[in-house]
Design an enzyme around this catalytic site. Sequence first.
Site, PDB file in Angstrom:
ATOM      1  N   HIS A 273       0.826  -1.207   0.000  1.00 20.02           N
ATOM      2  CA  HIS A 273       0.000   0.000   0.000  1.00 20.02           C
ATOM      3  C   HIS A 273       0.861   1.258   0.000  1.00 20.02           C
ATOM      4  CE1 HIS A 273      -3.578   2.368   0.171  1.00 20.02           C
ATOM      5  NE2 HIS A 273      -2.914   3.159   1.008  1.00 20.02           N
TER       6      HIS A 273
ATOM      7  N   ASP B 104       0.532   4.248  -2.655  1.00 18.80           N
ATOM      8  CA  ASP B 104       0.410   5.669  -2.311  1.00 18.80           C
ATOM      9  C   ASP B 104       1.463   6.501  -3.054  1.00 18.80           C
ATOM     10  OD1 ASP B 104      -1.743   5.664  -0.546  1.00 18.80           O
ATOM     11  OD2 ASP B 104      -0.508   5.453   1.244  1.00 18.80           O
TER      12      ASP B 104
ATOM     13  N   HIS C   4       3.239  10.763   2.339  1.00 22.17           N
ATOM     14  CA  HIS C   4       2.796  11.686   1.287  1.00 22.17           C
ATOM     15  C   HIS C   4       3.630  12.970   1.262  1.00 22.17           C
ATOM     16  CE1 HIS C   4      -0.585   9.112   0.543  1.00 22.17           C
ATOM     17  NE2 HIS C   4      -0.983   9.202   1.798  1.00 22.17           N
TER      18      HIS C   4
HETATM   19 ZN   LIG Z   1      -3.168   5.207   0.831  1.00 20.32          ZN
END
Ligand SMILES: [Zn+2]
Length: 277
Positions: A209, A213, A236
């Site tokens: 995951h 992302d 992020h």
């Molecule tokens: Zn995510």
Amino acid sequence: MTLRPAAPGTGIIFRRVDTGADIPALWTHSVDATLCTLLSNGEGIEIKTIEHLMAALAGTGIDNAIVELDGAEVPAMDGSAAPFVALIDRVGTVAQPLPRRAIKVLKAVEISSQCGSAALLPDHGFSMSFEIAFENPLIGCQEMMVAFEQDTFRTELCRARSFGLLDDVERLRAAGLVRGGSLENAVVVSGARVLNHGGLRYTDEFVRHKLLDAYGDLYLAGGPIIGHFRGVRSGHAHTRMLLAALFADPDAWCETTLADAADLAAMAWAEPRRAHA
Ligand SMILES: [Zn+2]
């Protein structure tokens, strides 16, 4: 949310139909946010949690689309990119009469913080590697490297869901950051246990995951990247700062098109495909 076709050269544009604002899906519109990737038009109109949809668009080779939304958040679905990919596959995609724009990494760029680091390095195709290290005994340390070919995104990353620790989920819910049934849109881990029915989709779903992302966030470059992404406990914010660092250095990248044979071979994974349904 409605995905609409767009003319060659449009790029990906998010359209808030409730406010009339258009926000291009570019790193220049990405702003600091908690736990998701958020676009802003600089005038108070925002769209959050775009990363899984961006991964689906990148993974299905979509360069041009209008994403209409009647609110400030992309639907969470099951916490992965799979529901978006399934919908895109059902309608299919078409090749448009302009070469695909791509960003080629020419030299290593790295950013780091106390908690992690992210880097882009030159490579002949597109590849990614990621390392995570959690104190939680089930998640622990996981590491994965993927070289992208046709269908790599679909088979290796697409279905990996967001995850959270039960303690964090309760804390986030108290802070108003998580709404609704978390088990429907994330893997929730308590100690060494997965609380979701059916358990994990991949034994190393967590690191997958994180790759998903980063893959979605990197598409804010404005096209596919030719290079290697390396994430070490990054999030992020790291990927956002990494793109800013890449584009701040004119010697670190160049724009290219996927017209020549070598590039096409390297990027075959992102070629448009026709729906069979
Ligand atoms: Zn995510």
